[in-house]
Scaffold this active site. Structure first.
Site, mmCIF file in Angstrom:
data_model
loop_
_atom_site.group_PDB
_atom_site.id
_atom_site.type_symbol
_atom_site.label_atom_id
_atom_site.label_comp_id
_atom_site.label_asym_id
_atom_site.label_seq_id
_atom_site.Cartn_x
_atom_site.Cartn_y
_atom_site.Cartn_z
ATOM 1 N N CYS A 1 1.466 -18.103 -8.816
ATOM 2 C CA CYS A 1 2.691 -18.665 -7.380
ATOM 3 C C CYS A 1 2.734 -19.973 -6.706
ATOM 4 O O CYS A 1 2.011 -20.397 -6.388
ATOM 5 C CB CYS A 1 2.637 -17.463 -5.722
ATOM 6 N N CYS B 1 10.729 -19.430 -3.087
ATOM 7 C CA CYS B 1 10.838 -18.397 -3.823
ATOM 8 C C CYS B 1 11.640 -17.958 -2.578
ATOM 9 O O CYS B 1 12.749 -17.677 -1.789
ATOM 10 C CB CYS B 1 10.949 -17.766 -4.097
ATOM 11 N N GLU C 1 -1.956 -17.830 0.651
ATOM 12 C CA GLU C 1 -0.750 -17.381 1.578
ATOM 13 C C GLU C 1 -1.785 -17.738 3.221
ATOM 14 O O GLU C 1 -3.151 -18.179 3.369
ATOM 15 C CB GLU C 1 -0.632 -15.599 1.474
ATOM 16 N N HIS D 1 14.456 -11.235 -2.650
ATOM 17 C CA HIS D 1 12.809 -11.192 -3.228
ATOM 18 C C HIS D 1 12.351 -9.969 -4.013
ATOM 19 O O HIS D 1 11.736 -9.996 -4.965
ATOM 20 C CB HIS D 1 12.031 -11.538 -2.008
ATOM 21 N N CYS E 1 9.044 -14.282 -11.577
ATOM 22 C CA CYS E 1 7.610 -15.110 -11.278
ATOM 23 C C CYS E 1 6.179 -14.201 -12.100
ATOM 24 O O CYS E 1 5.670 -15.076 -12.521
ATOM 25 C CB CYS E 1 7.429 -15.072 -10.218
ATOM 26 N N GLU F 1 0.319 -8.639 -4.631
ATOM 27 C CA GLU F 1 1.498 -9.357 -4.250
ATOM 28 C C GLU F 1 2.590 -8.442 -5.077
ATOM 29 O O GLU F 1 3.377 -8.364 -4.426
ATOM 30 C CB GLU F 1 2.033 -10.502 -4.515
HETATM 31 C C1 LIG Z 1 0.638 -12.551 -1.751
HETATM 32 C C2 LIG Z 1 1.336 -11.555 -0.839
HETATM 33 C C3 LIG Z 1 2.114 -12.810 -0.340
HETATM 34 C C4 LIG Z 1 2.781 -12.787 0.304
HETATM 35 N N1 LIG Z 1 3.704 -13.538 1.232
HETATM 36 C C5 LIG Z 1 5.069 -13.293 1.716
HETATM 37 C C6 LIG Z 1 5.458 -14.230 1.918
HETATM 38 O O1 LIG Z 1 5.874 -15.110 2.059
HETATM 39 N N2 LIG Z 1 6.175 -14.277 3.539
HETATM 40 C C7 LIG Z 1 6.730 -13.122 3.977
HETATM 41 O O2 LIG Z 1 6.896 -12.286 5.343
HETATM 42 N N3 LIG Z 1 5.410 -11.892 3.519
HETATM 43 C C8 LIG Z 1 5.221 -12.311 2.748
HETATM 44 N N4 LIG Z 1 3.698 -10.990 2.321
HETATM 45 C C9 LIG Z 1 3.891 -9.620 3.365
HETATM 46 C C10 LIG Z 1 4.766 -7.893 2.505
HETATM 47 O O3 LIG Z 1 5.819 -8.480 2.734
HETATM 48 C C11 LIG Z 1 4.039 -6.928 2.986
HETATM 49 O O4 LIG Z 1 2.702 -7.375 2.526
HETATM 50 C C12 LIG Z 1 4.647 -6.144 2.844
HETATM 51 O O5 LIG Z 1 5.757 -6.142 3.158
HETATM 52 C C13 LIG Z 1 3.940 -4.995 3.319
HETATM 53 O O6 LIG Z 1 3.059 -4.867 4.342
HETATM 54 P P1 LIG Z 1 1.417 -4.781 4.928
HETATM 55 O O7 LIG Z 1 0.299 -5.689 3.865
HETATM 56 O O8 LIG Z 1 1.490 -5.417 6.568
HETATM 57 O O9 LIG Z 1 1.224 -3.376 4.534
HETATM 58 P P2 LIG Z 1 1.172 -2.413 5.611
HETATM 59 O O10 LIG Z 1 2.017 -2.131 6.223
HETATM 60 O O11 LIG Z 1 -0.582 -2.480 5.733
HETATM 61 O O12 LIG Z 1 0.963 -0.902 4.536
HETATM 62 C C14 LIG Z 1 0.016 -0.718 3.860
HETATM 63 C C15 LIG Z 1 0.502 0.729 3.952
HETATM 64 O O13 LIG Z 1 0.623 1.714 5.028
HETATM 65 C C16 LIG Z 1 2.653 1.840 4.666
HETATM 66 N N5 LIG Z 1 2.769 2.321 5.437
HETATM 67 C C17 LIG Z 1 2.809 1.442 6.074
HETATM 68 N N6 LIG Z 1 3.971 1.357 7.615
HETATM 69 C C18 LIG Z 1 4.501 2.755 6.603
HETATM 70 C C19 LIG Z 1 4.927 3.149 8.373
HETATM 71 N N7 LIG Z 1 5.524 2.634 9.330
HETATM 72 N N8 LIG Z 1 5.074 4.723 7.607
HETATM 73 C C20 LIG Z 1 4.923 5.300 6.306
HETATM 74 N N9 LIG Z 1 3.881 4.160 6.132
HETATM 75 C C21 LIG Z 1 3.609 2.700 5.933
HETATM 76 C C22 LIG Z 1 2.892 1.220 3.495
HETATM 77 O O14 LIG Z 1 3.686 1.937 2.600
HETATM 78 C C23 LIG Z 1 1.346 1.230 2.638
HETATM 79 O O15 LIG Z 1 0.942 1.757 1.830
HETATM 80 C C24 LIG Z 1 3.331 -11.540 0.443
HETATM 81 C C25 LIG Z 1 2.545 -10.153 0.842
HETATM 82 C C26 LIG Z 1 1.475 -10.226 0.008
HETATM 83 C C27 LIG Z 1 0.186 -9.112 -0.836
HETATM 84 S S1 SF4 Z 2 8.706 -15.109 -5.933
HETATM 85 FE FE1 SF4 Z 2 6.752 -14.633 -7.346
HETATM 86 S S2 SF4 Z 2 5.958 -16.917 -7.622
HETATM 87 FE FE2 SF4 Z 2 7.664 -17.325 -6.125
HETATM 88 S S3 SF4 Z 2 7.059 -17.032 -3.837
HETATM 89 FE FE3 SF4 Z 2 7.129 -14.948 -4.930
HETATM 90 S S4 SF4 Z 2 5.391 -14.316 -5.667
HETATM 91 FE FE4 SF4 Z 2 5.639 -16.802 -4.901
#
Ligand SMILES: Cc1cc2nc3c(=O)[nH]c(=O)nc-3n(C[C@H](O)[C@H](O)[C@H](O)COP(=O)(O)OP(=O)(O)OC[C@H]3O[C@@H](n4cnc5c(N)ncnc54)[C@H](O)[C@@H]3O)c2cc1C
Ligand code: SF4
Lengths: 484, 100
Positions: free
Chosen positions: A100, A104, A257, A292, A299, A447
């Site tokens: 990553c 982006c 992260e 996104h 990516c 991710e």
């Molecule tokens: C490697 C990685 C990079 C990331 N980078 C960024 C970033 O740069 N900037 C950023 O802002 N975010 C980033 N994210 C966050 C990403 O958008 C969130 O992981 C995603 O929105 C899910 O939220 P959570 O991880 O809190 O999962 P959770 O909310 O804990 O979800 C777990 C499960 O519960 C379910 N769930 C959650 N809430 C509800 C609800 N209200 N009703 C029913 N089901 C529900 C979900 O569908 C899922 O199946 C990144 C995540 C990862 C893993």
């Molecule tokens: S789009 Fe892909 S490479 Fe770009 S920040 Fe997100 S995961 Fe990383």
């Protein structure tokens, strides 16, 4: 300046005064820290390729504000061609880093904030879009890397922000002053946070009136007073402390992260882009997530290209490359990978102009793209593990290979075909391990599942955008059922 | 009055989110009653209504000479989202704003 060199980028990071904890310790120098540095190298690649005439067509764009050549990561898409080029640029960078490259999220954030602030001002008479445009000008001029900070820790998922036991589980305004606002809370999973110059904070869900204090968007320097970072662990991360270059799988590049905590951070009004306009938080989330979800069609495909190449080499090196099932598995991997790419390109080609003038992707197709991304990289990884063989997880370390006593044993028993040194075979298997189970699996697997929203979030959008009623009408006509 | 010729230019209609034909007929009824002439899929009117079924906005691809126009793409009018029920009145208002 407009385009920084890779070296200027690295130097600019050294000037930041970030407060970062990693494995329980305060980090004095992020740029040279062996666990963090590979992620910096990935972002650095976005600067390096922008200077290379071979890649200028994808990596750079012409600013609609100044007419100057800028890095595409600082650009507001001005056409569907720009949207397509964005995806192609991301595939290219995935290929060059197998990780990553982090930049982006900020690009997707600026594109979402541009149209939403414009529409907000038009409806409510606010002046956010002018503030945003001033920020964008500076971002383009300084060639900043911007962290797009949307995801809050969210606590109890069944409760709205204002109903949480701890108000800080969503970023919120704790004080409004004449000169600005004071915010508390945190953003989780922040990709590339420590490699960024600025942060662009956005709300994470659609909100109602009671949540107005949580409907907040702003920009801040990454090292603003009161911001603390806690670095996220990755599987196999401490291999980077061992000093070798085989076992890490990908020595040069990575991603990261971090948890970003706001402890009474002051934001001057000129940096505030939403403050209480809860009815626009849903649009901001939807547009950022849409962009996104498109990004992953680029990516992840680039990283997939490297994984497919590594898998083919693993088969070359163990002599199984000519087996029909191996050939077929490689074909399947390519088919899945190109299907993701097709979705990324399709949602870009079907993009449209927003009221502010920048271009938005087709939301339905972007959500289909991301839904496939929650599945196909897992299948591609499964096939890679199949072809690679068990050695990718049972192989001795490079220290054993280099040991004068047992090195010969490792060399002898882990050789595949005669023409390829055992070391090359080990390198390829470690790269496959890195992408499927190691540090890069954070980006390639989990991710792909949760980044830009968990799978269910896309299904909700597909339900909303899928035009089911029209499909029913089509079926009625064909079946001879009278229409309403 | 002879200058009030409106062209309605449709997209291809592969996956429309609105009933383009019906919206066009409603607009036609209102505008003809006010003395306008309506033509379809030509650019020889004095004002063009680009009528696309979804946000992809394919009808706008026919916009070659920047004539005065209103752009309808699904439930947005000139890139601003509106309620579907207000679509016809919004488009008619844009036409009347130009001429009247
Ligand atoms: C490697 C990685 C990079 C990331 N980078 C960024 C970033 O740069 N900037 C950023 O802002 N975010 C980033 N994210 C966050 C990403 O958008 C969130 O992981 C995603 O929105 C899910 O939220 P959570 O991880 O809190 O999962 P959770 O909310 O804990 O979800 C777990 C499960 O519960 C379910 N769930 C959650 N809430 C509800 C609800 N209200 N009703 C029913 N089901 C529900 C979900 O569908 C899922 O199946 C990144 C995540 C990862 C893993
Ligand atoms: S789009 Fe892909 S490479 Fe770009 S920040 Fe997100 S995961 Fe990383």
């Amino acid at each position: 300046m407009s385009l920084k060199t890779a070296q200027q980028y690295e130097e600019s990071l050294r000037k930041l005064n970030l407060k970062v904890y990693l494995q329980g310790e305060l980090v004095k120098n992020c740029v040279d820290h062996p666990i963090i540095r590979p992620s910096m190298n990935s972002v650095k690649m976005t600067y390096e390729l922008a200077q290379d005439p071979q890649y200028a067509d994808l990596m750079t764009a012409t600013s609609h504000l100044t007419g100057k050549k800028i890095n595409r990561f600082c650009h507001l898409h001005q056409s569907t061609e720009d949207l397509v080029k964005k995806v192609k640029m991301q595939r290219l960078l995935g290929q060059k880093t197998a990780a990553c490259f982090q930049r982006c999220v900020g690009m997707d954030a600026i594109n979402a904030v541009d149209s939403v602030t414009f529409e907000m001002d038009k409806k409510l008479g606010t002046t956010y879009h002018d503030r945003f445009t001033k920020f964008l000008l500076q971002m383009q001029e300084e060639d900043w890397t911007v962290d797009g900070a949307m995801t809050d820790p969210k606590g109890d998922r069944s409760l709205s922000p204002s109903k949480q036991i701890d108000p800080d589980l969503y970023v919120h305004v704790v004080e409004k002053r004449e000169d600005g606002i004071v915010v508390c809370g945190a953003k989780a999973h922040q990709t590339g946070a420590l490699n960024s110059h600025m942060i662009l904070v956005m709300p994470t869900i659609a909100m109602v009136k009671e949540d107005a204090d949580y409907a907040v968007s702003f920009v801040a320097p990454a090292d603003a007073e009161g911001i603390l970072y806690i670095y996220g662990r990755q599987s196999c991360d401490t291999r980077k402390l061992e000093g070798g270059d085989i076992d890490v799988g990908n020595k040069q590049f990575g991603g990261h992260e971090a948890l970003m905590v706001f402890d009474h951070v002051f934001i001057p009004w000129e940096n505030v882009l939403m403050c209480g306009e809860y009815e626009f938080s849903g649009a901001l989330v939807e547009r950022f997530a849409g962009y996104h979800r498109q990004s992953y069609g680029g990516c992840k495909v680039g990283v997939g290209d490297v994984l497919i190449g590594a898998t083919a080499l693993a088969a070359d090196y163990n002599g199984a490359a000519k087996a029909s099932h191996v050939k077929d598995k490689l074909i399947e991997m390519m088919h899945l990978n190109e299907t993701l790419y097709a979705c990324g390109i399709a949602c870009s080609a079907e993009g449209y102009k927003t009221a502010s003038g920048n271009y938005m992707i087709d939301l339905l197709l972007a959500n289909v793209c991301k839904q496939n991304v929650t599945r196909f990289p897992y299948e591609i990884a499964r096939l890679a593990e199949d072809v690679a063989g068990g050695l990718m997880v049972t192989m001795p370390s490079e220290k054993d290979l280099l040991n004068p006593e047992i090195g010969k044993v490792v060399e002898k028993y882990f050789r595949g075909i005669g023409a390829i040194p055992t070391e090359h075979r080990m390198r390829i298997l470690r790269l496959i391990e890195n992408i499927t189970l190691g540090t890069a699996a954070v980006g390639y697997r989990t991710e792909s599942m949760h980044g830009a929203g968990s799978p269910q979030a896309q299904r909700i959008m597909i339900a909303r955008q899928g035009n089911l009623e029209q499909k029913k009408e089509l079926a009625k006509v064909i079946a001879g059922i009278p229409q309403k | 009055m002879e200058n009030r010729r409106i062209s309605i230019v449709f997209c291809g209609g592969c996956n429309p989110r609105i009933d383009r034909g019906n919206v066009a007929l409603q607009i036609q009824a209102i505008l003809v009653a006010r003395g306008y002439q309506i033509g379809y899929n030509s650019l020889d009117g004095d004002f063009v209504i680009y009528m696309s079924g979804c946000t992809v906005n394919c009808a706008l691809k026919y916009n070659l000479n920047n004539q005065p126009s209103v752009v309808v793409a699904a439930t947005s009018v000139d890139a601003v989202a509106i309620d579907e029920g207000e679509l016809v009145s919004e488009i008619v208002m844009k036409v009347r704003d130009y001429f009247e």
